[in-house]
Structure formats: structure tokens, C-alpha cells
Design a protein around this motif. Structure first.
Motif, mmCIF file in Angstrom:
data_model
loop_
_atom_site.group_PDB
_atom_site.id
_atom_site.type_symbol
_atom_site.label_atom_id
_atom_site.label_comp_id
_atom_site.label_asym_id
_atom_site.label_seq_id
_atom_site.Cartn_x
_atom_site.Cartn_y
_atom_site.Cartn_z
ATOM 1 N N THR A 99 0.871 -1.184 0.000
ATOM 2 C CA THR A 99 0.000 0.000 0.000
ATOM 3 C C THR A 99 0.906 1.232 0.000
ATOM 4 N N GLY A 100 0.436 2.312 -0.593
ATOM 5 C CA GLY A 100 1.302 3.499 -0.715
ATOM 6 C C GLY A 100 2.526 3.189 -1.560
ATOM 7 N N ALA A 134 0.996 2.936 3.148
ATOM 8 C CA ALA A 134 0.104 4.083 2.901
ATOM 9 C C ALA A 134 -0.207 4.817 4.195
ATOM 10 N N SER A 177 -3.846 5.422 -4.782
ATOM 11 C CA SER A 177 -5.004 5.773 -3.943
ATOM 12 C C SER A 177 -6.237 6.083 -4.788
#
Ligand code: NDP
Length: 303
Positions: A8-9, A54, A28
Motif C-alpha cells: 500500500t502506498g 500508505a 489511492s
């Protein structure tokens, strides 16, 4: 997506350092992790492991100005990701805390045991409390569901894909951008404070290597600090940036502006005990790579 690790991120400072076919790195605008249904939809792809980078991240200015956003976005993102990972059978997950989650009034060096021993500094309390809950959630899920979920606590990270915004970014990317503008406009390079405070910086590539190791090998309730445990003054950082950016003008220290905390050293004994031979990238080498990237990508980077 069995055989794949979700990052994530994945396009941020740390996430962009995970390179290879076996990483799945949605943006995102594809999956908003503050949205529970979106998060569940992402996790229905079934991943082997998760590196949860993230977050809503920023320097002191942004942390003070947007406390509500920092609290809400971080707590919902973390809660959704960890819960969804559990519901979709993910066995291994690593999530990110930060040394700014530690109590303001504490003893140094910082160790993994001190996270909850007092309130964080008021300037970033919303972010810090939201992040501290990652530790609570992970401990709870390990205990109740027997999952190998864990967290890392990096010190100040710098590297290529940073946010170079002068107002909202962290210290190193802001200094690089300021020095660049001073050079281009032939003006003074003005820096807040005396330059005396000491900080610990870790290169984003090293954070990626170490957190991948943590995902695959570390299995403890307690988070693990990722740090060089080498303190450098802001003045030293500025000297290296000025040298590498070939800035010939005046460096002006505006001592009417606050210095912040003098030092907040951390203890890297735990990661060193697992990886005694790990060699951290030197600040000079890391800054050299970062500045080369900054100069070559100025028009497209985050700023
Ligand atoms: P960045 O700001 O560079 O990247 C954060 C990423 O989070 C972005 O790529 C962004 O994706 C993603 N993101 C933000 N909001 C959402 C959302 N609602 N849904 C999905 N994705 C979202 O952060 P860093 O790489 O610097 O930080 C990585 C981790 O390390 C974070 O958890 C941070 O708290 C922690 N940390 C960072 C430190 C530092 O000095 N930078 C120090 C210590 C810890 P997109 O670009 O697609 O919008």
C-alpha cells in the motif's frame, strides 16, 4: 493474486523502493484505503503478504494545520487494511509506525518499549495517536487470531520519491528544494533555527530492504526500530546539500525561528541483533542519489 505481496502506498517515498513483478502497488485513486468497501475489494484479490506503507504523512507544519485529516485518514486506513487483511486470509503483514509517535517527555534513547509511556508532542498528537493504534491492533490480532502481523518504527526517512514541498514536506526534501531555489535565483539559502539539533536519518532504500526482511522473518509482538542510531546535526546535512548542489551563495541561519527538540536518539539494538552485518547507506551517498534524482526530475516530482 497468490504469490504477490501488496504494497500500500506503493508510489510513495518508501513504497516506490519495492521493485519487481511480485509486488502489487495500486494507487489511492484506484483503491481508497479510508473506504472500507474499497479496501475489501482490493483484498479480495488475495495476497500472500502485505507491506502497509500508505499513510497521510507530512512535516510539522502540515501535522499542526490538518490534525483532523491526519487523525481520521490514518486511523481509518490502518484499521481497514489490517482488518481486511485478516478477513482475506493474509498471514504476513508489516505496518509502519514512526519515531514521532513516542512520548514527548521520555528518556533517551527511544526503545520499542516506550511508545505508549506518555502523551506525544502536541504538534503531531493526532497523527501519533492514530499510528500508536497500529501497535494495539497488531498485538490484538496476533493474540486473538494467531497472525504474523508486526510493525516497524523508522526514524526520519529520506530518498528519491519524497515530497519536496517546502511548507508541508520533511526536513531533508525541504532543504534540497530551498537550496535549489536559492541557487537558481542567486539568493540566500535561509534555514530556520541554529542548525545545531541532532537527528537520525535513514535512506528509503534501506527502509525497504529492512521492512521486507521484517515481513519475511520477524515474528514478535513488539515493533522493531529501523534506525542507523547515528545522529547528525542539521548543519551537517546542510553542508552536504550545499556541496552536492554546488550552491555558492550565502547560507543564513534564522535563529529567530525555533530549533525544535535538540535530540531524540533511538536505539537500534534489536534490528542489529537480528542483522549484525547490515550496512546502512551513508548520509552522503543517500543524499547524492536523492539530489541527482531531484535535479533530473524537478518538473515532475511532488513539490
Ligand atoms: P508518502 O507520503 O511518500 O507515501 C504515502 C502513500 O500513501 C502515497 O503513495 C499515497 O498514495 C498513499 N495514500 C495516502 N492516502 C491514501 C488512501 N486514502 N488510500 C490509499 N493510499 C493512500 O509516505 P512515506 O513513503 O514517506 O511513508 C511510508 C510510511 O512510513 C508511512 O506509514 C509513514 O507514516 C511512515 N514513516 C515515514 C517517515 C518519513 O520520514 N517519511 C518516518 C517514519 C515513518 P498515492 O500517491 O497513490 O496517493
Amino acid at each position: 493474486m497468490r504469490g504477490k505481496t501488496l504494497v500500500t502506498g506503493g508510489n510513495g517515498l518508501v513504497g516506490s523502493e519495492f521493485i519487481g513483478e511480485h509486488y502489487y502497488k495500486p494507487k489511492s485513486n484506484e483503491y481508497d484505503l479510508t473506504d472500507k468497501d474499497n479496501t475489501d475489494e482490493l483484498f479480495s484479490k488475495n495476497f500472500d503478504g502485505v507491506i502497509h506503507c500508505a499513510a497521510k504523512v507530512g512535516g510539522v507544519g502540515a501535522n499542526m494545520k490538518y490534525k483532523g485529516d491526519f487523525f481520521y485518514q490514518n486511523i481509518t486506513m490502518n484499521t481497514n487494511v489490517i482488518e481486511s487483511a485478516k478477513n482475506h486470509g493474509v498471514k504476513n503483514l508489516v505496518a509502519f509506525l514512526s519515531t514521532c509517535v513516542f512520548p514527548d517527555d521520555t528518556t533517551y534513547p527511544l526503545t520499542e518499549k516506550k511508545i505508549h509511556l506518555g502523551p506525544p508532542h502536541f504538534s503531531n498528537d493526532a497523527y501519533a495517536y492514530a499510528k500508536r493504534m497500529v501497535d494495539i491492533q497488531i498485538r490484538a490480532y496476533r493474540e486473538q487470531y494467531g497472525l504474523n502481523y508486526k510493525s516497524v518504527i523508522p526514524t526520519n526517512i529520506y530518498g528519491l520519491n519524497d515530497n519536496y514541498n517546502i511548507e508541508n514536506g520533511h526536513v531533508i526534501p525541504s532543504l534540497i528544494h530551498k537550496c535549489f531555489l536559492a541557487r537558481e535565483t542567486k539568493s540566500n539559502f535561509v534555514i530556520w533555527g541554529s542548525g545545531k539539533p541532532l537527528r537520525e536519518f535513514i535512506f528509503s532504500e534501506d527502509v525497504a530492504v529492512l521492512s521486507k526482511w521484517v515481513l519475511e522473518n520477524y515474528d514478535e509482538d513488539e515493533p522493531i526500530i529501523l534506525s542507523t542510531s547515528e545522529e547528525v546535526s542539521i548543519k551537517t546535512v546542510v553542508d552536504i546539500i550545499v556541496d552536492l548542489m554546488n550552491y555558492k551563495g550565502n547560507v543564513v541561519w534564522d535563529e529567530t525561528k525555533p530549533d525544535g527538540q535538540f535530540r531524540k536518539p533511538s536505539d537500534n539494538t534489536k534490528i542489529k541483533s537480528y542483522l549484525p552485518n547490515f550496512i546502512f547507506t551513508s548520509l552522503y551517498d543517500g543524499l547524492k542519489k536523492t539530489i541527482e534524482f531531484f535535479e533530473n526530475n524537478y518538473t515532475i516530482l511532488r513539490k
